[in-house]
Design an enzyme around this catalytic site. Structure first.
Site, PDB file in Angstrom:
ATOM      1  N   HIS A 220       2.010 -43.478 -13.477  1.00 37.97           N
ATOM      2  CA  HIS A 220       2.126 -42.183 -12.800  1.00 37.97           C
ATOM      3  C   HIS A 220       2.779 -42.365 -11.424  1.00 37.97           C
ATOM      4  O   HIS A 220       3.637 -41.575 -11.028  1.00 37.97           O
ATOM      5  CB  HIS A 220       0.742 -41.540 -12.594  1.00 37.97           C
ATOM      6  CG  HIS A 220       0.004 -41.205 -13.855  1.00 37.97           C
ATOM      7  ND1 HIS A 220      -1.282 -41.626 -14.105  1.00 37.97           N
ATOM      8  CD2 HIS A 220       0.350 -40.466 -14.937  1.00 37.97           C
ATOM      9  CE1 HIS A 220      -1.694 -41.155 -15.275  1.00 37.97           C
ATOM     10  NE2 HIS A 220      -0.714 -40.451 -15.808  1.00 37.97           N
TER      11      HIS A 220
ATOM     12  N   ARG B 258       7.356 -41.972 -21.892  1.00 32.93           N
ATOM     13  CA  ARG B 258       7.237 -43.426 -21.983  1.00 32.93           C
ATOM     14  C   ARG B 258       7.938 -43.936 -23.240  1.00 32.93           C
ATOM     15  O   ARG B 258       8.818 -44.745 -23.194  1.00 32.93           O
ATOM     16  CB  ARG B 258       5.764 -43.851 -21.993  1.00 32.93           C
ATOM     17  CG  ARG B 258       5.075 -43.654 -20.656  1.00 32.93           C
ATOM     18  CD  ARG B 258       3.592 -43.657 -20.796  1.00 32.93           C
ATOM     19  NE  ARG B 258       3.166 -42.589 -21.684  1.00 32.93           N
ATOM     20  CZ  ARG B 258       1.968 -42.444 -22.178  1.00 32.93           C
ATOM     21  NH1 ARG B 258       1.043 -43.321 -21.907  1.00 32.93           N
ATOM     22  NH2 ARG B 258       1.670 -41.420 -22.958  1.00 32.93           N
TER      23      ARG B 258
ATOM     24  N   SER C 109      -4.045 -43.870 -19.250  1.00 32.53           N
ATOM     25  CA  SER C 109      -5.338 -43.874 -18.560  1.00 32.53           C
ATOM     26  C   SER C 109      -6.433 -44.362 -19.508  1.00 32.53           C
ATOM     27  O   SER C 109      -7.314 -45.131 -19.107  1.00 32.53           O
ATOM     28  CB  SER C 109      -5.664 -42.469 -18.054  1.00 32.53           C
ATOM     29  OG  SER C 109      -4.659 -42.034 -17.169  1.00 32.53           O
TER      30      SER C 109
HETATM   31  N1  COA Z   1       2.484 -43.722 -17.040  1.00 30.67           N
HETATM   32  C1  COA Z   1       1.315 -44.024 -17.580  1.00 30.67           C
HETATM   33  N2  COA Z   1       0.623 -43.187 -18.350  1.00 30.67           N
HETATM   34  C2  COA Z   1       1.154 -41.992 -18.563  1.00 30.67           C
HETATM   35  C3  COA Z   1       2.385 -41.605 -18.038  1.00 30.67           C
HETATM   36  C4  COA Z   1       3.060 -42.536 -17.231  1.00 30.67           C
HETATM   37  N3  COA Z   1       4.214 -42.258 -16.664  1.00 30.67           N
HETATM   38  N4  COA Z   1       2.658 -40.358 -18.444  1.00 30.67           N
HETATM   39  C5  COA Z   1       1.629 -39.970 -19.198  1.00 30.67           C
HETATM   40  N5  COA Z   1       0.727 -40.954 -19.278  1.00 30.67           N
HETATM   41  C6  COA Z   1      -0.516 -40.950 -20.039  1.00 30.67           C
HETATM   42  C7  COA Z   1      -1.643 -40.361 -19.262  1.00 30.67           C
HETATM   43  O1  COA Z   1      -2.347 -41.357 -18.558  1.00 30.67           O
HETATM   44  C8  COA Z   1      -2.467 -39.729 -20.340  1.00 30.67           C
HETATM   45  O2  COA Z   1      -3.256 -40.742 -20.915  1.00 30.67           O
HETATM   46  P1  COA Z   1      -4.622 -40.409 -21.629  1.00 30.67           P
HETATM   47  O3  COA Z   1      -4.287 -39.547 -22.816  1.00 30.67           O
HETATM   48  O4  COA Z   1      -5.110 -41.739 -21.999  1.00 30.67           O
HETATM   49  O5  COA Z   1      -5.477 -39.657 -20.637  1.00 30.67           O
HETATM   50  C9  COA Z   1      -1.433 -39.305 -21.370  1.00 30.67           C
HETATM   51  O6  COA Z   1      -0.325 -40.137 -21.170  1.00 30.67           O
HETATM   52  C10 COA Z   1      -0.908 -37.891 -21.188  1.00 30.67           C
HETATM   53  O7  COA Z   1      -1.782 -37.169 -20.531  1.00 30.67           O
HETATM   54  P2  COA Z   1      -1.463 -36.372 -19.194  1.00 30.67           P
HETATM   55  O8  COA Z   1      -0.146 -36.674 -18.613  1.00 30.67           O
HETATM   56  O9  COA Z   1      -2.661 -36.485 -18.325  1.00 30.67           O
HETATM   57  O10 COA Z   1      -1.306 -34.993 -19.745  1.00 30.67           O
HETATM   58  P3  COA Z   1      -2.359 -34.251 -20.490  1.00 30.67           P
HETATM   59  O11 COA Z   1      -1.766 -34.148 -21.830  1.00 30.67           O
HETATM   60  O12 COA Z   1      -3.736 -34.771 -20.412  1.00 30.67           O
HETATM   61  O13 COA Z   1      -2.334 -32.928 -19.637  1.00 30.67           O
HETATM   62  C11 COA Z   1      -1.815 -30.697 -19.208  1.00 30.67           C
HETATM   63  C12 COA Z   1      -1.840 -31.837 -20.184  1.00 30.67           C
HETATM   64  C13 COA Z   1      -3.030 -30.665 -18.310  1.00 30.67           C
HETATM   65  C14 COA Z   1      -0.586 -30.815 -18.361  1.00 30.67           C
HETATM   66  C15 COA Z   1      -1.743 -29.456 -20.136  1.00 30.67           C
HETATM   67  O14 COA Z   1      -2.851 -29.476 -20.998  1.00 30.67           O
HETATM   68  C16 COA Z   1      -1.745 -28.158 -19.377  1.00 30.67           C
HETATM   69  O15 COA Z   1      -0.729 -27.768 -18.869  1.00 30.67           O
HETATM   70  N6  COA Z   1      -2.916 -27.504 -19.295  1.00 30.67           N
HETATM   71  C17 COA Z   1      -3.049 -26.231 -18.604  1.00 30.67           C
HETATM   72  C18 COA Z   1      -3.239 -25.070 -19.552  1.00 30.67           C
HETATM   73  C19 COA Z   1      -1.926 -24.594 -20.066  1.00 30.67           C
HETATM   74  O16 COA Z   1      -1.092 -24.053 -19.354  1.00 30.67           O
HETATM   75  N7  COA Z   1      -1.726 -24.793 -21.375  1.00 30.67           N
HETATM   76  C20 COA Z   1      -0.492 -24.457 -22.023  1.00 30.67           C
HETATM   77  C21 COA Z   1       0.445 -25.618 -21.919  1.00 30.67           C
HETATM   78  S1  COA Z   1       1.686 -25.523 -23.135  1.00 30.67           S
END
Ligand code: COA
Length: 169
Positions: free
Chosen positions: A24, A97, A135
């Site tokens: 991140h 990624r 994560s």
């Molecule tokens: N390096 C390392 N890890 C990375 C990364 C990077 N550059 N990019 C993503 N990841 C990992 C994260 O650590 C995470 O790992 P985990 O699944 O083990 O926790 C995973 O990839 C992706 O998760 P993250 O980036 O945290 O996104 P998310 O999918 O958990 O979050 C939201 C999604 C919160 C952005 C999305 O649900 C949202 O927008 N929610 C709000 C409600 C909404 O508007 N919904 C409609 C959206 S269409």
């Protein structure tokens, strides 16, 4: 129109950040090459069961980016597109990624675009060194007392040690 008038380019980088990893951090640093300000938006409602509270996740972001005033961490609730608009942003920043990220990211970007046509999603690639980390994989290794030093920033490492009772102090 005054040609010297330049609007501040604000990107919102949303996620769960449970916890923030070097992947991140790499992405945020790359984003700073393109945007004037990056808001790291930490999801309050998440289907994941976070290890760290929202406050703890935000504290870690604040500590890591304390020397960089252009990065701010904030919690958000509700629709991401509404939050981005409220904060004056025009871009949702996301990381890619591997190809496996693509399908989910593509779906989310298209849905967000349908919800608000005025916003763009921009993807950046993390550094190749962090392609394999997430994560979840870091928490799993740390929980089993695996060494995750070098994969997460120091303030995160410290808190992982505290959570899993592996603290050296
Ligand atoms: N390096 C390392 N890890 C990375 C990364 C990077 N550059 N990019 C993503 N990841 C990992 C994260 O650590 C995470 O790992 P985990 O699944 O083990 O926790 C995973 O990839 C992706 O998760 P993250 O980036 O945290 O996104 P998310 O999918 O958990 O979050 C939201 C999604 C919160 C952005 C999305 O649900 C949202 O927008 N929610 C709000 C409600 C909404 O508007 N919904 C409609 C959206 S269409």
């Amino acid at each position: 129109m005054d040609k010297n008038f330049c609007k501040k380019r604000i990107a919102v980088y949303p996620g769960t950040f449970d916890p923030l990893t070097n992947g991140h951090v790499s992405l945020i640093r790359r984003g700073l090459e393109v945007f004037d300000q990056i808001i790291v938006a930490v999801a309050w409602d998440t289907p994941k069961t976070p290890l760290f509270s929202l406050e703890e996740r935000l504290e870690m972001i604040d500590e890591v980016f304390a020397p960089e005033p252009r990065v701010i961490g904030e919690g958000f609730q509700g629709l991401l597109v509404d939050y981005v608009r409220e904060r004056g942003g025009s871009v949702i920043l996301r990381g890619l990624r591997a190809t496996s990220d693509f399908e989910y990211e593509f779906q989310m970007a298209l849905m967000n675009r349908r919800l608000n046509r005025g916003l763009q999603t921009m993807f950046l690639m993390t550094d190749y060194k962090w392609l394999y980390i997430s994560s979840t994989i870091i928490k799993e290794a740390a929980k089993l007392h695996g060494d995750v030093q070098g994969l997460v920033p120091e303030p995160v490492l410290r808190r992982l040690h505290q959570k899993y009772g592996t603290s050296k102090d």
